[in-house]
Scaffold this active site. Structure first.
Site, PDB file in Angstrom:
ATOM      1  N   SER A 136      -1.571  -2.490 -10.751  1.00 36.32           N
ATOM      2  CA  SER A 136      -2.152  -3.334  -9.031  1.00 36.32           C
ATOM      3  C   SER A 136      -3.560  -3.765  -9.175  1.00 36.32           C
ATOM      4  O   SER A 136      -4.546  -2.683  -9.656  1.00 36.32           O
ATOM      5  CB  SER A 136      -2.297  -1.775  -8.197  1.00 36.32           C
ATOM      6  OG  SER A 136      -2.949  -2.091  -6.836  1.00 36.32           O
ATOM      7  N   LYS A 162       1.997  -5.735  -9.841  1.00 33.59           N
ATOM      8  CA  LYS A 162       2.065  -5.438  -8.184  1.00 33.59           C
ATOM      9  C   LYS A 162       0.563  -6.269  -7.541  1.00 33.59           C
ATOM     10  O   LYS A 162      -0.411  -5.909  -8.429  1.00 33.59           O
ATOM     11  CB  LYS A 162       1.303  -3.658  -7.625  1.00 33.59           C
ATOM     12  CG  LYS A 162       1.429  -3.452  -6.231  1.00 33.59           C
ATOM     13  CD  LYS A 162       1.888  -2.620  -5.952  1.00 33.59           C
ATOM     14  CE  LYS A 162       0.481  -1.282  -5.759  1.00 33.59           C
ATOM     15  NZ  LYS A 162       0.769  -0.501  -4.831  1.00 33.59           N
ATOM     16  N   LYS A 164      -2.129  -7.499  -4.446  1.00 38.29           N
ATOM     17  CA  LYS A 164      -1.816  -7.397  -3.131  1.00 38.29           C
ATOM     18  C   LYS A 164      -2.098  -9.040  -2.675  1.00 38.29           C
ATOM     19  O   LYS A 164      -2.429  -9.884  -2.647  1.00 38.29           O
ATOM     20  CB  LYS A 164      -3.721  -6.809  -2.713  1.00 38.29           C
ATOM     21  CG  LYS A 164      -3.295  -5.225  -3.881  1.00 38.29           C
ATOM     22  CD  LYS A 164      -2.861  -4.054  -2.673  1.00 38.29           C
ATOM     23  CE  LYS A 164      -3.170  -2.420  -3.256  1.00 38.29           C
ATOM     24  NZ  LYS A 164      -2.262  -1.849  -2.099  1.00 38.29           N
ATOM     25  N   ASP A 189       2.283  -5.451  -2.359  1.00 33.47           N
ATOM     26  CA  ASP A 189       1.937  -4.985  -1.173  1.00 33.47           C
ATOM     27  C   ASP A 189       1.075  -5.149  -0.185  1.00 33.47           C
ATOM     28  O   ASP A 189      -0.447  -5.904  -0.452  1.00 33.47           O
ATOM     29  CB  ASP A 189       1.196  -3.570  -2.568  1.00 33.47           C
ATOM     30  CG  ASP A 189       1.075  -2.507  -1.571  1.00 33.47           C
ATOM     31  OD1 ASP A 189       1.062  -2.208  -0.234  1.00 33.47           O
ATOM     32  OD2 ASP A 189       0.015  -0.990  -1.978  1.00 33.47           O
ATOM     33  N   GLU A 214       5.850  -3.487  -1.183  1.00 32.03           N
ATOM     34  CA  GLU A 214       4.934  -2.482   0.645  1.00 32.03           C
ATOM     35  C   GLU A 214       4.596  -2.535   1.056  1.00 32.03           C
ATOM     36  O   GLU A 214       3.440  -3.256   1.138  1.00 32.03           O
ATOM     37  CB  GLU A 214       4.249  -2.516  -1.167  1.00 32.03           C
ATOM     38  CG  GLU A 214       3.496  -0.533  -1.352  1.00 32.03           C
ATOM     39  CD  GLU A 214       3.399  -0.322  -2.145  1.00 32.03           C
ATOM     40  OE1 GLU A 214       2.729  -0.598  -3.079  1.00 32.03           O
ATOM     41  OE2 GLU A 214       2.015   0.951  -2.088  1.00 32.03           O
ATOM     42  N   ASP A 239       5.057   3.409   1.651  1.00 31.28           N
ATOM     43  CA  ASP A 239       3.702   3.234   1.153  1.00 31.28           C
ATOM     44  C   ASP A 239       3.429   4.386   2.511  1.00 31.28           C
ATOM     45  O   ASP A 239       3.849   5.842   2.704  1.00 31.28           O
ATOM     46  CB  ASP A 239       2.589   2.589   0.577  1.00 31.28           C
ATOM     47  CG  ASP A 239       1.530   3.789   0.460  1.00 31.28           C
ATOM     48  OD1 ASP A 239       1.466   4.808   0.594  1.00 31.28           O
ATOM     49  OD2 ASP A 239       0.923   2.868  -0.410  1.00 31.28           O
ATOM     50  N   LYS A 263       2.723   9.127  -2.741  1.00 31.75           N
ATOM     51  CA  LYS A 263       1.526   9.369  -3.214  1.00 31.75           C
ATOM     52  C   LYS A 263       0.777  11.385  -2.286  1.00 31.75           C
ATOM     53  O   LYS A 263       1.036  11.255  -1.191  1.00 31.75           O
ATOM     54  CB  LYS A 263       0.102   8.350  -2.503  1.00 31.75           C
ATOM     55  CG  LYS A 263       0.433   6.897  -2.423  1.00 31.75           C
ATOM     56  CD  LYS A 263      -0.655   6.622  -1.538  1.00 31.75           C
ATOM     57  CE  LYS A 263      -0.364   5.298  -2.261  1.00 31.75           C
ATOM     58  NZ  LYS A 263      -1.203   4.067  -1.389  1.00 31.75           N
ATOM     59  N   GLY A 291      -0.942   5.099  -6.870  1.00 26.22           N
ATOM     60  CA  GLY A 291      -2.690   5.050  -6.750  1.00 26.22           C
ATOM     61  C   GLY A 291      -3.119   5.046  -6.047  1.00 26.22           C
ATOM     62  O   GLY A 291      -3.039   4.332  -4.844  1.00 26.22           O
TER      63      GLY A 291
HETATM   64  O1  OSB Z   1      -1.413   0.498  -1.024  1.00 23.95           O
HETATM   65  O2  OSB Z   1      -1.238   1.612  -3.083  1.00 23.95           O
HETATM   66  C1  OSB Z   1      -2.471   1.070  -2.071  1.00 23.95           C
HETATM   67  C2  OSB Z   1      -5.595   1.481  -3.898  1.00 23.95           C
HETATM   68  C3  OSB Z   1      -6.192   2.107  -2.302  1.00 23.95           C
HETATM   69  C4  OSB Z   1      -5.649   2.173  -1.162  1.00 23.95           C
HETATM   70  C5  OSB Z   1      -4.468   2.293  -0.874  1.00 23.95           C
HETATM   71  C6  OSB Z   1      -3.477   2.071  -2.031  1.00 23.95           C
HETATM   72  C7  OSB Z   1      -4.695   1.608  -3.768  1.00 23.95           C
HETATM   73  C8  OSB Z   1      -3.726   0.960  -5.009  1.00 23.95           C
HETATM   74  C9  OSB Z   1      -4.650   1.373  -6.409  1.00 23.95           C
HETATM   75  O3  OSB Z   1      -2.480  -0.011  -4.441  1.00 23.95           O
HETATM   76  C10 OSB Z   1      -3.250   1.262  -6.975  1.00 23.95           C
HETATM   77  C11 OSB Z   1      -4.301   2.363  -7.660  1.00 23.95           C
HETATM   78  O4  OSB Z   1      -4.793   3.362  -7.678  1.00 23.95           O
HETATM   79  O5  OSB Z   1      -4.138   1.430  -8.998  1.00 23.95           O
HETATM   80 MG    MG Z   2       0.077   0.858  -1.019  1.00 18.38          MG
END
Ligand code: OSB
Ligand code: MG
Length: 368
Positions: A136, A162, A164, A189, A214, A239, A263, A291
């Site tokens: 990510s 992934k 953001k 995401d 996402e 999510d 999660k 994550g």
């Molecule tokens: O939306 O998946 C998410 C991290 C903090 C809060 C929300 C998210 C995330 C990540 C991190 O995408 C993914 C990772 O742990 O590598």
């Molecule tokens: Mg997410």
């Protein structure tokens, strides 16, 4: 199970790289680690994925401490627990507070597996010996920086990328990435950064063959997501909106989602995560493990749940070294060509590193 003691430690670890999402940038993580000891001195471990601010979801380290101390720990101390599946039932009259519940339940699951002398993955009904993971990547200062991060991830063998997104860092950036990397498994995401009025804008993502988008819309929404899904081709993955198998049932009924990010912390624990996994399987909805920038303890729980059969898409559980200079478990989580071997040692399968934990503990509370 006879529980003798609960220890809550508040830790702080610096991230190797700052991580930027549509809701902000984090440079370090403050989080709670739960240790639950039985009468024989065996300990089960878990961590809460709540962070110091309520920007992803409403829970924080402080709200978790309050709910654990004043409501959840007294229940664990009072009740006779035969199996960890009972914990979510015992907690059910306390509304919400999923991350706090999940942290305590997770430690009880680890303790249970250790008492039974089996791995947590096996205790959960896991079948896979190896799991595939992706990377990510947060919002970057430039597309060049993003390309460098993607290239690095690919060279390490991560099975999907992934990225953001947020308004102003979305369609054009994705277009550039697709041009540079025409065939990689790619997803985005948004962490709830858009509104239904953005349908025309979001539908421009359809030309990039993304695995999924996402959580584009509001953090509790399943209704607008259903409308959006009916008007875009890219599969939506929920999510933030899914806290329970009940939320999932409604989202499926409405057609709000085609993929689910599970999660453990967001859904109140491993027992609920398993139920969500099972209902998705029944509806042919693939799942993957999300994550939350976890330390090795949370990472170990993620690896265990990902060994269930319907975790068919690569998750976010990257190597410890992607996040931490030194993790708080040994061995650290390592990824070999995008694959993690599920440990078959007892419990979470990694040892908490007590020296390291002590060094990064800000506060410790013991409940006898
Ligand atoms: O939306 O998946 C998410 C991290 C903090 C809060 C929300 C998210 C995330 C990540 C991190 O995408 C993914 C990772 O742990 O590598
Ligand atoms: Mg997410």
């Amino acid at each position: 199970m006879k529980i003798r003691r609960v220890i809550i430690r508040r830790l702080k670890l610096d991230l190797v790289y700052p991580f930027t999402t549509s809701f902000g940038t984090v440079r370090d993580r403050e989080f709670l680690v739960v240790e639950i000891q039985n009468e024989d001195g065996i300990s089960g471990w878990a961590e809460s994925v709540a962070s110091s601010d309520p920007y992803y979801k409403e829970e924080t380290v402080k709200t978790n401490l309050h709910i654990m101390e004043d409501f959840l720990i007294p229940i664990i101390q009072r009740e006779q627990i035969m199996h960890p599946d009972e914990v979510s039932q015992l907690f059910s009259h306390i509304r919400g507070n999923y991350m706090a519940k999940a942290a305590l339940e997770g430690a009880i699951w680890d303790l249970y597996a250790r008492e039974k002398n089996m791995s947590l993955a096996t205790a959960l009904g896991g079948v896979k010996k190896q799991i595939e993971v992706g990377l990510s990547i947060g919002i970057q200062d430039s597309t060049n920086e993003l390309f460098r991060k993607i290239e690095r991830g690919l060279s390490q063998g991560y099975k999907r990328i992934k990225m953001k997104i947020k308004p102003g860092w979305d369609v054009e950036v994705t277009r550039c990435v697709r041009k540079e990397f025409p065939t990689i498994p790619l997803m985005v995401d948004a962490n709830s950064a858009y509104r239904l009025e953005d349908i025309d804008h979001l539908s421009q993502l359809d030309e990039f063959q993304l695995m999924m988008i996402e959580q584009p819309l509001a953090h509790e929404d399943i209704i607008d997501h259903a409308e959006l899904q009916s008007r875009i081709q890219t599969p939506i993955c929920l999510d933030e909106s899914i806290h329970s198998v009940e939320d999932l049932r409604k989202a499926i009924k409405l057609g709000s989602t085609k993929v689910i990010n599970i999660k453990i912390g967001r859904v109140g624990g491993l027992t609920e995560a398993k139920k969500i996994h099972d209902l998705c399987q029944k509806h042919n909805i693939p799942v993957w493990c999300g994550g939350m920038l976890e330390s090795g303890i949370g990472r170990a729980h993620n690896i265990a749940i990902t060994s269930l059969p319907n975790f068919t898409l690569p998750g976010d559980t990257a190597a410890s070294s992607n996040y931490w200079h030194t993790d708080i478990i040994y061995p650290e989580v390592t990824v070999d060509n995008g694959i993690i071997t599920v440990p078959d040692e007892v419990g979470i399968g990694y040892k908490p590193d007590m020296n390291r934990i002590t060094a990064v503990t800000l506060e410790e509370k013991v409940f006898d």
